[in-house]
Scaffold this motif. Sequence first.
Motif, PDB file in Angstrom:
ATOM      1  N   PRO A   1       0.818  -1.225   0.000  1.00  0.00           N
ATOM      2  CA  PRO A   1       0.000   0.000   0.000  1.00  0.00           C
ATOM      3  C   PRO A   1       0.847   1.269   0.000  1.00  0.00           C
ATOM      4  CG  PRO A   1      -0.102  -1.103   2.137  1.00  0.00           C
ATOM      5  CD  PRO A   1       0.559  -2.044   1.197  1.00  0.00           C
ATOM      6  N   TYR A   2       2.009   1.236   0.661  1.00  0.00           N
ATOM      7  CA  TYR A   2       2.881   2.406   0.631  1.00  0.00           C
ATOM      8  C   TYR A   2       3.385   2.663  -0.787  1.00  0.00           C
ATOM      9  CZ  TYR A   2       3.059   2.255   5.758  1.00  0.00           C
ATOM     10  OH  TYR A   2       2.737   2.277   7.088  1.00  0.00           O
ATOM     11  N   ALA A   3       3.721   1.597  -1.499  1.00  0.00           N
ATOM     12  CA  ALA A   3       4.173   1.756  -2.888  1.00  0.00           C
ATOM     13  C   ALA A   3       3.068   2.328  -3.762  1.00  0.00           C
ATOM     14  CB  ALA A   3       4.637   0.407  -3.441  1.00  0.00           C
ATOM     15  N   ALA A   4       1.822   1.872  -3.536  1.00  0.00           N
ATOM     16  CA  ALA A   4       0.696   2.405  -4.305  1.00  0.00           C
ATOM     17  C   ALA A   4       0.503   3.895  -4.018  1.00  0.00           C
ATOM     18  CB  ALA A   4      -0.573   1.627  -3.978  1.00  0.00           C
ATOM     19  N   VAL A   5       0.584   4.284  -2.750  1.00  0.00           N
ATOM     20  CA  VAL A   5       0.458   5.700  -2.396  1.00  0.00           C
ATOM     21  C   VAL A   5       1.597   6.507  -3.028  1.00  0.00           C
ATOM     22  CG1 VAL A   5       0.527   7.340  -0.471  1.00  0.00           C
ATOM     23  CG2 VAL A   5      -0.795   5.231  -0.270  1.00  0.00           C
ATOM     24  N   PHE A   6       2.805   5.967  -2.991  1.00  0.00           N
ATOM     25  CA  PHE A   6       3.972   6.635  -3.563  1.00  0.00           C
ATOM     26  C   PHE A   6       3.762   6.934  -5.047  1.00  0.00           C
ATOM     27  CE2 PHE A   6       8.137   6.237  -5.692  1.00  0.00           C
ATOM     28  CZ  PHE A   6       8.852   7.246  -5.048  1.00  0.00           C
ATOM     29  N   GLN A   7       3.312   5.955  -5.812  1.00  0.00           N
ATOM     30  CA  GLN A   7       3.147   6.148  -7.253  1.00  0.00           C
ATOM     31  C   GLN A   7       1.949   7.041  -7.570  1.00  0.00           C
ATOM     32  OE1 GLN A   7       5.747   5.524  -8.393  1.00  0.00           O
ATOM     33  NE2 GLN A   7       6.253   3.404  -8.877  1.00  0.00           N
ATOM     34  N   VAL A   8       0.870   6.904  -6.813  1.00  0.00           N
ATOM     35  CA  VAL A   8      -0.312   7.745  -7.046  1.00  0.00           C
ATOM     36  C   VAL A   8       0.016   9.214  -6.782  1.00  0.00           C
ATOM     37  CG1 VAL A   8      -2.609   8.312  -6.171  1.00  0.00           C
ATOM     38  CG2 VAL A   8      -2.021   5.939  -6.692  1.00  0.00           C
ATOM     39  N   LEU A   9       0.742   9.486  -5.696  1.00  0.00           N
ATOM     40  CA  LEU A   9       1.113  10.867  -5.390  1.00  0.00           C
ATOM     41  C   LEU A   9       2.020  11.441  -6.467  1.00  0.00           C
ATOM     42  CD1 LEU A   9       1.765  10.694  -1.531  1.00  0.00           C
ATOM     43  CD2 LEU A   9      -0.246  11.575  -2.721  1.00  0.00           C
ATOM     44  N   ASN A  10       2.941  10.649  -6.978  1.00  0.00           N
ATOM     45  CA  ASN A  10       3.833  11.125  -8.031  1.00  0.00           C
ATOM     46  C   ASN A  10       3.060  11.514  -9.288  1.00  0.00           C
ATOM     47  OD1 ASN A  10       6.643  11.122  -7.180  1.00  0.00           O
ATOM     48  ND2 ASN A  10       6.440   8.919  -6.943  1.00  0.00           N
ATOM     49  N   VAL A  11       2.155  10.662  -9.721  1.00  0.00           N
ATOM     50  CA  VAL A  11       1.429  10.953 -10.955  1.00  0.00           C
ATOM     51  C   VAL A  11       0.471  12.126 -10.772  1.00  0.00           C
ATOM     52  CG1 VAL A  11      -0.575   9.419 -10.677  1.00  0.00           C
ATOM     53  CG2 VAL A  11       0.382   9.801 -12.949  1.00  0.00           C
ATOM     54  N   LEU A  12      -0.104  12.275  -9.573  1.00  0.00           N
ATOM     55  CA  LEU A  12      -1.008  13.397  -9.329  1.00  0.00           C
ATOM     56  C   LEU A  12      -0.251  14.722  -9.261  1.00  0.00           C
ATOM     57  CD1 LEU A  12      -3.589  11.986  -6.756  1.00  0.00           C
ATOM     58  CD2 LEU A  12      -3.924  12.449  -9.195  1.00  0.00           C
ATOM     59  N   MET A  13       0.979  14.697  -8.751  1.00  0.00           N
ATOM     60  CA  MET A  13       1.772  15.923  -8.755  1.00  0.00           C
ATOM     61  C   MET A  13       2.065  16.364 -10.179  1.00  0.00           C
ATOM     62  SD  MET A  13       4.439  15.873  -5.526  1.00  0.00           S
ATOM     63  CE  MET A  13       5.089  14.232  -5.803  1.00  0.00           C
ATOM     64  N   GLY A  14       2.383  15.412 -11.046  1.00  0.00           N
ATOM     65  CA  GLY A  14       2.584  15.759 -12.449  1.00  0.00           C
ATOM     66  C   GLY A  14       1.323  16.316 -13.078  1.00  0.00           C
ATOM     67  N   ALA A  15       0.178  15.681 -12.799  1.00  0.00           N
ATOM     68  CA  ALA A  15      -1.087  16.179 -13.348  1.00  0.00           C
ATOM     69  C   ALA A  15      -1.395  17.575 -12.838  1.00  0.00           C
ATOM     70  CB  ALA A  15      -2.214  15.214 -12.974  1.00  0.00           C
ATOM     71  N   GLY A  16      -1.046  17.857 -11.563  1.00  0.00           N
ATOM     72  CA  GLY A  16      -1.280  19.192 -11.021  1.00  0.00           C
ATOM     73  C   GLY A  16      -0.486  20.250 -11.767  1.00  0.00           C
ATOM     74  N   PHE A  17       0.774  19.970 -12.067  1.00  0.00           N
ATOM     75  CA  PHE A  17       1.580  20.920 -12.836  1.00  0.00           C
ATOM     76  C   PHE A  17       1.037  21.061 -14.253  1.00  0.00           C
ATOM     77  CE2 PHE A  17       4.446  20.667  -9.347  1.00  0.00           C
ATOM     78  CZ  PHE A  17       5.261  21.789  -9.421  1.00  0.00           C
ATOM     79  N   GLY A  18       0.546  19.966 -14.824  1.00  0.00           N
ATOM     80  CA  GLY A  18      -0.046  20.047 -16.155  1.00  0.00           C
ATOM     81  C   GLY A  18      -1.279  20.925 -16.178  1.00  0.00           C
ATOM     82  N   LEU A  19      -2.139  20.788 -15.171  1.00  0.00           N
ATOM     83  CA  LEU A  19      -3.334  21.622 -15.077  1.00  0.00           C
ATOM     84  C   LEU A  19      -2.979  23.090 -14.885  1.00  0.00           C
ATOM     85  CD1 LEU A  19      -5.800  19.586 -12.827  1.00  0.00           C
ATOM     86  CD2 LEU A  19      -6.217  20.351 -15.166  1.00  0.00           C
TER      87      LEU A  19
END
Length: 260
Positions: free
Chosen positions: A159-177
Amino acid sequence: MTTLTPPVAPPRRPALAAPSLARLTGVELRKLVDTRAGRWLLITIGLVAAIIVTVQLFVLDDAEQTFTAFFTPSLFPTGLLLPVLGILSITGEWSQRTALTTFALVPRRQRVIAAKLAAVVLAALAAVLVSLAVAATGTLAARATGGAGSWVFDWRLLPYAAVFQVLNVLMGAGFGLLLLNTPLAIVTYLLLPTVWSVLAAMIRSLHRPAQWLDTSVTMEPLLGPQVTAGQWARLAVSLLVWLVLPLAGGLVRTVRREVS
């Protein structure tokens, strides 16, 4: 004497139901692989994870070749590439000039953005499954070549790995937005945290704030077996700066921006 008949009103057409969020998410998932950049980025993520595991076979001692030893290092390269996928999923509408069509079909832009975020989250979770698959392959290869090939694995890492990857991709999406420009968003996302880390290392007065604001520091415990309450607090503060604020500002900008 002729009588005039009143005109007959045409039958009303039934109102079309808006597409569900699940359907929009499916469309956004297809968009991730429809473009050449997105397709090759996904392929690269899988290849890099496989290369890391292959290198581990030659670098690790026989006794150290365990499932955990193969799984954890594969998270780092995918964690670096997933934010780029998040950026492309958002900015692709503007760089490919499909935003006008997309927002004409779905006028409520918030629903489109929610579907895009859901799609990249699913892609991040799929990346964790890829890491598990290549780690299992590495473990089998290690056992076949005389290494330990141990299947010992602390399931709290998953679950920590899942949180790690989800947070990374959402940070990228935030910069894209927030920036709505692919090259600018990628460069800014990669450059700003690096500059901050360098400044924090050079300036002593920034050492303590870096423990709360540097995501390379606050997210590192997610790759360990346990995260303490203090580490969760530092992670939350850093995410407020690097995730929540870009997402909120980007949502406002995307909703208000005129599409031409």
